[in-house]
Design an enzyme around this catalytic site. Structure first.
Site, mmCIF file in Angstrom:
data_model
loop_
_atom_site.group_PDB
_atom_site.id
_atom_site.type_symbol
_atom_site.label_atom_id
_atom_site.label_comp_id
_atom_site.label_asym_id
_atom_site.label_seq_id
_atom_site.Cartn_x
_atom_site.Cartn_y
_atom_site.Cartn_z
ATOM 1 N N TYR A 104 0.822 -1.212 0.000
ATOM 2 C CA TYR A 104 0.000 0.000 0.000
ATOM 3 C C TYR A 104 0.861 1.268 0.000
ATOM 4 C CZ TYR A 104 -3.577 3.401 1.227
ATOM 5 O OH TYR A 104 -4.400 4.490 1.236
ATOM 6 N N GLU A 119 1.838 6.345 -7.063
ATOM 7 C CA GLU A 119 0.743 7.135 -7.629
ATOM 8 C C GLU A 119 1.021 8.631 -7.497
ATOM 9 O OE1 GLU A 119 -2.877 5.861 -5.759
ATOM 10 O OE2 GLU A 119 -2.478 3.752 -6.221
#
Length: 226
Positions: free
Chosen positions: A153, A160
């Protein structure tokens, strides 16, 4: 009692659909993972060459996740709507708005993001498919589902954000609305990234408690996604 029976019946009727959805999604992400490994370790492709190879299947598989928002909205699964929307929409925006145009696809962060997404999604969807019909999910799959996010994560979020940042100069010239939208998205990551991370930690605690046979509060039981 009648309403309760109808709810259970509806859940049973949705199981074949959810099984098909989860298996198709798992297969799709497994194919993306295969393309990623082949591109990096075998063919030694640059990020932009990798993007040219993976873009179409990646767009299809990731866009299919829009159905998960509908699953949550219509009560087909017991997933919190807010967290589902946040998880799905963040990837879709990064994929379609930032990677799909400009220089983001030329960065090594493309490899990192797609790798993190794939490694998360393959066991997640397989877990959901099996869990539809039995609580006794094989422990290796259970372990991956509820532990690998600790590493993947943060890797996915970092990648991102890097891809968005690398798109800024291009967007400033070619898409000024997208340029200002990028800053808004940066700000949204501030509250939502910790929220989603702590939500997954809460899911993990509840899942391990259920596996041990401990009592789990109803509010936690309702946080299961898909």
């Amino acid at each position: 009692k009648r309403k309760r029976k109808e709810k259970i019946s509806g859940t049973d009727m949705s199981k074949p659909y959810l099984l098909a959805y989860n298996l198709v999604s798992a297969a799709g992400w497994a194919y993306i993972l295969y393309l990623t490994a082949q591109a990096y370790f075998v063919d030694n492709l640059s990020p932009i060459q990798f993007w040219n190879r993976v873009s179409t299947p990646l767009k299809i598989v990731q866009s299919l996740a829009i159905l998960e928002i509908l699953h949550s909205l219509f009560g087909i699964v017991r997933s919190p709507v807010v967290s589902t929307i946040a998880q799905v929409s963040s990837r879709l925006v990064v994929l379609w708005m930032f990677i799909n145009q400009g220089p983001a696809a030329q960065s090594i962060f493309l490899y990192l993001a797609v790798t993190a997404w794939s490694l998360v999604e393959v066991p997640r969807y397989l877990f959901y498919a099996i869990n539809l019909y039995t609580q006794n999910v094989p422990y290796p799959l259970f372990f991956l589902r509820y532990n690998q996010f600790y590493v993947l994560y943060p890797l996915g979020i970092t990648s991102e954000l890097a891809l968005i940042y690398l798109s800024l100069d291009y967007l400033k010239i070619h898409n000024i609305i997208g340029y200002y939208l990028a800053f808004a998205i940066f700000l949204l990551y501030v509250p939502f990234a910790p929220y989603l991370y702590t939500h997954m930690i809460s899911q993990r605690k509840g899942a391990y408690a259920r596996r041990r046979g401990d009592a789990v509060p109803t509010s936690k039981r309702s946080s299961k996604r898909n």
